[in-house]
Design an enzyme around this catalytic site. Structure first.
Site, short mmCIF file in Angstrom:
data_model
loop_
_atom_site.label_atom_id
_atom_site.label_comp_id
_atom_site.label_asym_id
_atom_site.label_seq_id
_atom_site.Cartn_x
_atom_site.Cartn_y
_atom_site.Cartn_z
N ASP A 130 0.74 -1.34 0.08
CA ASP A 130 -0.19 0.04 0.16
C ASP A 130 0.83 1.34 -0.11
O ASP A 130 1.87 1.35 0.74
CB ASP A 130 -1.02 0.10 1.22
N ASP A 174 -7.20 -1.31 -4.63
CA ASP A 174 -8.28 -1.09 -3.66
C ASP A 174 -9.28 0.09 -4.27
O ASP A 174 -10.36 0.08 -4.22
CB ASP A 174 -7.84 -0.52 -2.33
C1 LIG Z 1 -10.93 -2.29 -0.97
C2 LIG Z 1 -11.38 -3.59 -0.13
C3 LIG Z 1 -10.30 -3.99 0.42
C4 LIG Z 1 -9.43 -5.04 -0.56
O1 LIG Z 1 -10.20 -6.12 -0.67
C5 LIG Z 1 -9.58 -7.28 -1.29
O2 LIG Z 1 -8.65 -7.24 -1.89
C6 LIG Z 1 -10.84 -8.11 -1.66
C7 LIG Z 1 -10.69 -8.56 -3.29
C8 LIG Z 1 -10.48 -9.37 -1.09
C9 LIG Z 1 -10.78 -9.20 0.48
C10 LIG Z 1 -10.35 -10.31 1.27
C11 LIG Z 1 -12.41 -9.18 0.59
C12 LIG Z 1 -12.99 -7.65 0.81
C13 LIG Z 1 -13.77 -7.57 2.08
C14 LIG Z 1 -14.65 -6.20 1.74
C15 LIG Z 1 -13.95 -5.16 2.69
O3 LIG Z 1 -12.74 -5.26 2.95
C16 LIG Z 1 -14.81 -4.08 2.99
C17 LIG Z 1 -14.33 -2.82 2.27
C18 LIG Z 1 -15.29 -1.51 2.40
C19 LIG Z 1 -14.63 -0.37 1.79
C20 LIG Z 1 -15.80 0.82 2.19
C21 LIG Z 1 -15.41 1.92 1.39
C22 LIG Z 1 -13.44 0.00 2.57
C23 LIG Z 1 -12.10 0.26 1.92
C24 LIG Z 1 -11.20 0.33 2.72
C25 LIG Z 1 -9.76 0.79 2.31
C26 LIG Z 1 -9.63 1.06 0.85
O4 LIG Z 1 -10.04 2.40 0.46
C27 LIG Z 1 -9.77 2.83 -1.01
C28 LIG Z 1 -8.55 0.79 2.89
C29 LIG Z 1 -7.86 -0.42 2.58
C30 LIG Z 1 -6.37 -0.48 3.24
O5 LIG Z 1 -6.99 -1.06 4.63
C31 LIG Z 1 -5.49 -1.51 2.64
O6 LIG Z 1 -4.39 -1.55 3.28
C32 LIG Z 1 -6.08 -2.85 2.11
C33 LIG Z 1 -5.06 -3.69 1.55
O7 LIG Z 1 -4.70 -3.00 0.36
C34 LIG Z 1 -5.77 -4.85 1.08
N1 LIG Z 1 -6.96 -4.71 0.29
C35 LIG Z 1 -8.24 -5.56 0.43
O8 LIG Z 1 -8.25 -6.30 1.33
#
Ligand SMILES: CCC[C@@H]1OC(=O)[C@@H](C)C[C@H](C)CCCCC(=O)CCC[C@@H](CC)/C=C/C=C(\COC)CC[C@@H](O)[C@@H](O)C[C@H](O)CNC1=O
Length: 158
Positions: A113, A131
């Site tokens: 990230d 993301d």
């Molecule tokens: C974007 C989903 C996260 C992404 O899901 C993925 O990969 C998917 C394909 C697989 C996951 C195992 C399943 C998704 C779960 C849904 C979820 O999580 C609910 C999200 C709500 C949303 C409402 C707004 C927040 C969003 C937050 C963030 C992103 O804001 C732009 C902060 C990102 C930072 O914490 C960063 O460290 C995260 C790191 O990069 C790993 N990323 C993941 O796990």
């Protein structure tokens, strides 16, 4: 099943992986470069979990969820974009984002990230291009679905 949707997903994956590679190659961990003072920083960070660092280290869970998300989207892209063309590109964004983070989880054991945003005093969790694509795609589908349902509910004016 438009080829364009897959090209969009592939572009997301390439840009995501390229930016992550640049951060890994040219920045030390936790290095932070201010782009816009008090608002936007480039901070090298790693996350072994999901959003907000939830479920640290639960890689198998992430693999399974991502595979389900990817299969579900490909199925949807094949089956449903005929009569709902507006769903195609947000699904491609989600597909690209999910695969982008999946590649990190498989080959790095953690997600890279670097987009570090301060919203007033709140330091939003550091995220990446994948993301961003996931969130933009998901929100677009939620809003489009809400509007679509609203349209169906509206009485037909004689
Ligand atoms: C974007 C989903 C996260 C992404 O899901 C993925 O990969 C998917 C394909 C697989 C996951 C195992 C399943 C998704 C779960 C849904 C979820 O999580 C609910 C999200 C709500 C949303 C409402 C707004 C927040 C969003 C937050 C963030 C992103 O804001 C732009 C902060 C990102 C930072 O914490 C960063 O460290 C995260 C790191 O990069 C790993 N990323 C993941 O796990």
């Amino acid at each position: 099943m438009k080829l364009g949707y897959y090209v969009l997903a592939a572009v997301i994956i390439l840009v995501d992986q390229w930016t992550k590679e640049l951060v890994v190659r040219h920045m030390e961990l936790y290095d932070s470069i201010p782009l816009v003072k008090d608002f936007l920083y480039l901070t090298s960070h790693r996350n072994k979990g999901a959003a907000w660092g939830m479920l640290q280290g639960q890689m198998w869970f992430f693999y399974i969820v991502t595979v389900i998300v990817v299969i579900g989207i490909i199925y949807f892209l094949i089956k449903h974009t005929k009569n709902e063309p507006f769903l195609g590109w947000p699904l491609s964004l989600i597909l690209g984002g999910a695969i982008g983070n999946f590649i990190d989880r498989v080959f790095r054991g953690e997600v890279v990230d670097f987009i570090d945003v301060y919203i007033f005093t709140y330091n939003y969790p550091i995220f990446n291009i994948a993301d961003s694509a996931l969130v933009v795609g998901a929100f677009t589908i939620i809003i489009a679905t809400l509007f679509d349902n609203k349209k169906k509910e509206e009485p037909i004016n004689e």
